[in-house]
Motif scaffolding. Structure first.
Motif, PDB file in Angstrom:
ATOM      1  N   ASN A 223      -5.125   1.841  -1.026  1.00 13.39           N
ATOM      2  CA  ASN A 223      -5.987   2.850  -1.634  1.00 13.39           C
ATOM      3  C   ASN A 223      -5.359   3.248  -2.972  1.00 13.39           C
ATOM      4  OD1 ASN A 223      -7.704   4.913  -2.326  1.00 13.39           O
ATOM      5  ND2 ASN A 223      -7.015   6.335  -0.733  1.00 13.39           N
ATOM      6  N   ASN A 224      -5.928   2.752  -4.038  1.00  7.19           N
ATOM      7  CA  ASN A 224      -5.389   3.025  -5.366  1.00  7.19           C
ATOM      8  C   ASN A 224      -5.846   4.351  -5.948  1.00  7.19           C
ATOM      9  OD1 ASN A 224      -3.965   0.550  -5.582  1.00  7.19           O
ATOM     10  ND2 ASN A 224      -5.873  -0.515  -6.112  1.00  7.19           N
TER      11      ASN A 224
ATOM     12  N   HIS B 146       0.823  -1.208   0.000  1.00  4.70           N
ATOM     13  CA  HIS B 146       0.000   0.000   0.000  1.00  4.70           C
ATOM     14  C   HIS B 146       0.861   1.265   0.000  1.00  4.70           C
ATOM     15  CE1 HIS B 146       1.147  -0.738   4.092  1.00  4.70           C
ATOM     16  NE2 HIS B 146       0.580   0.374   4.540  1.00  4.70           N
TER      17      HIS B 146
ATOM     18  N   SER C 255      -5.433  13.399   1.192  1.00  6.56           N
ATOM     19  CA  SER C 255      -5.366  12.504   0.038  1.00  6.56           C
ATOM     20  C   SER C 255      -3.944  12.475  -0.502  1.00  6.56           C
ATOM     21  CB  SER C 255      -6.327  12.953  -1.069  1.00  6.56           C
ATOM     22  OG  SER C 255      -5.959  14.226  -1.559  1.00  6.56           O
ATOM     23  N   GLY C 256      -3.697  11.511  -1.368  1.00  6.56           N
ATOM     24  CA  GLY C 256      -2.404  11.452  -2.025  1.00  6.56           C
ATOM     25  C   GLY C 256      -2.166  12.636  -2.940  1.00  6.56           C
TER      26      GLY C 256
ATOM     27  N   GLY D  12       1.197   4.092  -3.032  1.00  7.76           N
ATOM     28  CA  GLY D  12       1.028   5.513  -2.709  1.00  7.76           C
ATOM     29  C   GLY D  12       2.219   6.348  -3.146  1.00  7.76           C
TER      30      GLY D  12
ATOM     31  N   GLN E  69      -3.884   8.064   1.990  1.00  4.82           N
ATOM     32  CA  GLN E  69      -2.989   7.075   1.406  1.00  4.82           C
ATOM     33  C   GLN E  69      -1.789   6.906   2.315  1.00  4.82           C
ATOM     34  OE1 GLN E  69      -1.957   8.158  -2.682  1.00  4.82           O
ATOM     35  NE2 GLN E  69      -2.943   6.291  -3.408  1.00  4.82           N
TER      36      GLN E  69
ATOM     37  N   PRO F 147      -5.642   8.161  -5.581  1.00 10.12           N
ATOM     38  CA  PRO F 147      -4.948   9.231  -4.847  1.00 10.12           C
ATOM     39  C   PRO F 147      -5.800  10.474  -4.623  1.00 10.12           C
ATOM     40  CG  PRO F 147      -4.227   9.197  -7.130  1.00 10.12           C
ATOM     41  CD  PRO F 147      -5.147   8.018  -6.957  1.00 10.12           C
TER      42      PRO F 147
ATOM     43  N   SER G 256      -2.363   5.372   5.911  1.00  8.80           N
ATOM     44  CA  SER G 256      -3.412   4.351   5.901  1.00  8.80           C
ATOM     45  C   SER G 256      -2.756   2.976   5.917  1.00  8.80           C
ATOM     46  CB  SER G 256      -4.290   4.500   4.657  1.00  8.80           C
ATOM     47  OG  SER G 256      -5.225   3.432   4.570  1.00  8.80           O
TER      48      SER G 256
END
Length: 359
Positions: free
Chosen positions: A297-298, A139, A210-211, A143, A305, A300, A293
């Motif tokens: 989580n793909n 993960h 978020s990413g 990220g 992430q 972004p 995380s």
């Protein structure tokens, strides 16, 4: 009256002229001096019961530099002795700089290989208790790649266009202002870039962690590096190429696109790759904006992430042996990733080098 002819050899040097050759130390002299200095330093350290190996090393350095300088003065003369002294000091500084690097890599490899395997690279930390073994960095790796990719997609075009403006069009106060702010951005700490995006994107505009938020901060850090490296590469393009293209009636924008950029593409790509390597290990912006995380989580743009630097920080913060092992393994992967970017940059620079008749 007979003429006295002064016969000179074909080489042009008279037999009575002083010889231009001077006595020189043999090529193996510096290496032999270094080995002898190390042996004497070890003997002194053991005899004096010096516990620190650093003290042994300093004694060896002083013996090596001093002995080689004295030998060179006696055999080669003062001028060559000064050259030997400067050269030996440069070698000593190089070794002192390399020793911590190799020690860090060796220690990281020794610690990281304990848990680094295929399962570690293909699993996340979702559902894994931190005090137990298991889990992985899949993960975090996803990220990191997504965040660095988005940052590159934002920073590389802006940096490239800014550099083209400064080199090809920049005149007057606007160009000086842009150059000044690029210099200022080069020295901006990463935590400041993270705080700026946190204040503007998350607090003021009310977006979630978020990413993408982390990628924007990374792009801010990446842009000045791209601008500076691209600017220097564009300045290396000979003006004769530009003038020849313009003399044929080619517009300036097309000259830049078809002549200038292809000539400097190797250095430009190298600068971008080095900028990518520079932001890959950043922790502060990711810690503030990506949030972290344990699950994959793909996307972004939606939800927290993880990233490799943040993963290392969090695992070390857990304070137990399994987490320490995971942190060292993730650090080893991060070092390998940065090294791969640097090697790729060097490979592209060699491939696109104009020497050797290659275009």
């Amino acid at each position: 009256m007979s003429a006295v002819t002064d016969k000179t050899p074909q080489g042009g040097i008279h037999p009575s002229a002083p010889s231009l050759k001077h006595a020189r130390l043999p090529k193996w002299a510096p290496a032999a001096t270094a080995v002898g200095a190390i042996a004497v330093a070890v003997g002194i350290g053991m005899g004096a019961e010096l516990s620190s190996k650093i003290q042994w090393g300093l004694i060896a350095v002083l013996l090596f530099v001093g002995t080689l300088h004295v030998l060179s003065s006696k055999v080669e003369g003062t001028r060559q002795a000064k050259d030997r002294l400067a050269t030996s000091l440069l070698w000593v500084c190089f070794i002192l700089a390399v020793i911590p690097l190799f020690s860090l890599i060796e220690y990281t490899i020794a610690k990281g290989l304990k848990v680094l395997d295929a399962a570690f690279l293909s699993h996340s930390m979702n559902g894994v208790i931190t005090t137990e073994t298991g889990g992985g960095i899949y993960h975090s790796l996803i990220g990191t790649l997504e965040q660095v990719g988005i940052a590159t997609a934002m920073a590389a075009p802006i940096g490239l266009l800014t550099a083209i403006y400064l080199v090809e069009y920049g005149r007057g106060k606007l160009a000086k202002t842009v150059t000044f702010f690029v210099d200022v951005m080069t020295g901006v700490p990463s935590i400041v870039a993270g705080l700026f995006i946190l204040s503007f994107w998350i607090i003021y505009l009310d977006f979630n962690f978020s990413g993408f938020a982390g990628a924007m901060a990374l792009a801010i850090l990446m842009m000045p590096v791209v601008v500076r490296s691209t600017e220097e590469m564009l300045k290396l393009v000979p003006n004769e190429l530009r003038e020849a293209s313009l003399a044929l009636g080619v517009p300036k924008w097309l000259t830049i696109l078809r002549v200038v950029l292809p000539t400097a593409i190797g250095g430009i790509v190298t600068g971008v790759m080095l900028a990518i390597a520079r932001i890959t290990g950043e922790t502060a912006p990711v810690l503030l904006l990506v949030y972290g995380s344990t699950a994959i989580n793909n996307n972004p743009f939606d939800g927290p992430q993880d990233s490799l630097p943040l993963y290392v920080f969090q695992q070390w913060k857990n304070g137990n042996e399994p987490s320490y092992d995971r942190a060292w393994a993730a650090a080893l992967v991060l070092i390998a990733l940065v090294m791969a970017f640097n090697l790729l940059a060097r490979g592209i620079a060699r491939w696109k080098a104009p020497s050797g008749g290659r275009g």
